[in-house]
Design an enzyme around this catalytic site. Sequence first.
Site, PDB file in Angstrom:
ATOM      1  N   GLY A 206      31.039  77.466   9.326  1.00 13.56           N
ATOM      2  CA  GLY A 206      29.943  78.515   9.322  1.00 13.56           C
ATOM      3  C   GLY A 206      28.791  78.013  10.640  1.00 13.56           C
ATOM      4  O   GLY A 206      28.640  76.735  11.003  1.00 13.56           O
TER       5      GLY A 206
ATOM      6  N   MET B 122      20.214  77.808  12.170  1.00 15.42           N
ATOM      7  CA  MET B 122      19.758  76.360  11.915  1.00 15.42           C
ATOM      8  C   MET B 122      20.702  75.177  12.463  1.00 15.42           C
ATOM      9  O   MET B 122      20.460  74.000  12.377  1.00 15.42           O
ATOM     10  CB  MET B 122      19.033  75.941  10.443  1.00 15.42           C
ATOM     11  CG  MET B 122      17.917  76.902  10.137  1.00 15.42           C
ATOM     12  SD  MET B 122      17.762  76.527   8.369  1.00 15.42           S
ATOM     13  CE  MET B 122      17.617  74.726   8.151  1.00 15.42           C
TER      14      MET B 122
ATOM     15  N   ASP C 185      14.465  81.332   0.485  1.00 13.44           N
ATOM     16  CA  ASP C 185      15.541  82.294   1.321  1.00 13.44           C
ATOM     17  C   ASP C 185      16.615  82.624   0.676  1.00 13.44           C
ATOM     18  O   ASP C 185      17.539  82.546   1.295  1.00 13.44           O
ATOM     19  CB  ASP C 185      15.525  81.174   2.699  1.00 13.44           C
ATOM     20  CG  ASP C 185      16.409  82.299   3.840  1.00 13.44           C
ATOM     21  OD1 ASP C 185      16.027  83.464   3.679  1.00 13.44           O
ATOM     22  OD2 ASP C 185      17.042  81.799   4.527  1.00 13.44           O
TER      23      ASP C 185
ATOM     24  N   PRO D 224      22.137  87.202  -0.124  1.00 13.07           N
ATOM     25  CA  PRO D 224      23.558  87.065  -0.524  1.00 13.07           C
ATOM     26  C   PRO D 224      24.490  86.043   0.194  1.00 13.07           C
ATOM     27  O   PRO D 224      25.388  85.510  -0.515  1.00 13.07           O
ATOM     28  CB  PRO D 224      23.908  88.618   0.034  1.00 13.07           C
ATOM     29  CG  PRO D 224      22.823  89.392  -0.251  1.00 13.07           C
ATOM     30  CD  PRO D 224      21.736  88.565   0.186  1.00 13.07           C
TER      31      PRO D 224
END
Length: 711
Positions: free
Chosen positions: A20, A24, A143, A146
Amino acid sequence: MADTDTRLIQGRYRLHEVIGRGGMGEVWRATDESLGRHVAVKCLRPLGQQRDPANLTVLRERFRREARVAAALQHRGITVVHDFGEHEGVLFLVMELLEGRNLSQLLSDNRKQPLPVPEVVDIAEQVADALAYTHRQGVVHRDLKPANIVRLGDGGTVKICDFGIARLGADIGFTSRLTGTGIAMGTPHYMSPEQIGGGEVDHRSDLYSLGCVLYEIATGVPPFDLDDTWAILIGHRDTVPAPLRSHRAELPGYLDTLVLDLLAKTPEGRPSDAAELRDRLASGRSSGAWTLPPPAAPALPPWARALGTGRPATSALPARPAVPGQEAAAALTVAWTRTPGSDGPDRTAAGASPELVAVLAGRHRAGLGLGRLGRWQEAADLLRTVEHERAHVLGADHPDTLASGYELGFALARLGRPAEALRRFETVAEGRARTLGPDHADTLAARQETGYVLGGLGRHTEAYAVYESVLAARERTAGPDHPDTLRCRHNLAYTLGRIGRVPEAYAAAREVADARARLLGADHPDTLATRYEVGHALGGLGRWADALAEYRKVAEARAGALGPRHPDTLNARYEAGICLGRLGRAAEAEELYRALVTARASTEGPEHPETLRARHGLGVNLGRLGRWDEALAEAREVAGIRARVLGADHADTLASHRETAIALGWLGRWEEALAVHRQVTEARTRTLGPDHPATLTARADEAHCEQNIPL
């Protein structure tokens, strides 16, 4: 780190592949070779100014603090954090490796169609249970979206990811920003109105974000499905979301109502906490109310019925449908909207429709948000308009009208218009005294602000009288140790010093500092603010060594809590430099001020008033060291910049001119010095008056020069 790396970090975690990526950093599938288990490693890369060594030191400490908080969370609905650390300048978190699909992926798998109703309710209950746990621990996600909610492949367990990561992202420098606004963003489709406005965020912000998530998985679209980021944010702030059942008729009525409650524009309009949400979900599910008739068209006013779903707000949009308790609010509005000739405010009741009142409330909040972003002129313009319209609709003395006037006073003060701010606060104080009573907390707050502005205008004797009166009322109504009482006592101590009653100022500041330390903690910002005033009073008493020790303690505490380059930290260091100079330790003061100039210039800019103040201090101490040529050059350059930035007659500009004249005198250039001193005297006479102490000092400087000019 590249995708092909299989790197061992910390001698323990073997990174295999990137699974992923985000703003950040990256998430890697990895193996904990010490324990032989599969884990996920999230690598966070500092950017921009955060790579500065001083900033990295603060960042590492914040990272450790946030990571410890995340690691302490132990709940079946929260992703477990196993470890954290730093490797080759990259901060990393080690987490459990989740085998499943996040809600964004589930929607994608379902071709953007909503999830089955039982699955929506099950997800809602599990997330509510996890949030109820974290909120009891005092931890807010900030934050929720989904992509941060995962449904595992074990039959349905739901887990929330990335607790603490949103706040870490802001520290590390990854926070996205809207062009030209400075609004720190999470994910726009799921941000609460208070996040958008830069306001205080608590657990109810998470509830709003969860409402956005549930809306999307239940209907297939987020509440405000727009392409423009700014329109999305305005929608969250001002626009009523369409009922869920207008998208999907088979949704249970209780779920529709509950999600709309979560999407209330103010935190107070939402469920009080996640536990209440969980209980309401369970109660609705157990009632068996799964299929109800399709809802009727939303009850909107005629002027709003033609609007499409989710369009960005305009000044004519309502704030949201009726909610429990709205009847009481409506009754209050009616009480404030009497017709002309009645006992109440001179207004027509027809002007106070609930929709218009709600619109004005939203615009008031927008003004507050602009102020928090530092856009004070825009805030003042908007708040002035809202105050005027509220006065027209609700009456000049309605609490909402006065609230807008109060916030307008703040904006005017920040814009350097203290006389206008003073008039506004006085008007608000008088109105609140009439409608709420002279001892009401809101009345006292407005009166206290009049004292603050009077002090800023140099009218310290008048400010003292205000603070003395407000303090008596505060102690009578709230008690001697209430935070508002202590704030007033702090202001009173400050003012005592400015009117020359320095021993009393010291005693009062010391008492308040001790009380705040006892109630709030020794390192609380309010405690440190009062200890800062203790240092000022000690300097006024000539106890420079004690003042230096006090300022150094304050600077050290602020550096630990706020960072070494925070403005409050630098303010305390500046005052420590003053003390060093007074103690004859000019070389140490010079070194301190040079460091301050560098810090101020890098964080606030080379022409910021605080940067120039540090340069002024540097020049003064160069003179104390006998380096008058350097002192003269510094004073002249600072005076020129101050004249351009602050104005020719600004007190700081004149202070730099005076330092220029002093340096000229020490260099034996008395005629040049006299010309500059006369310039200062003329300006101070014009702006302060002929009898002001600063004007008298300037005249004394002139006389000294004249005595030294050869005949």
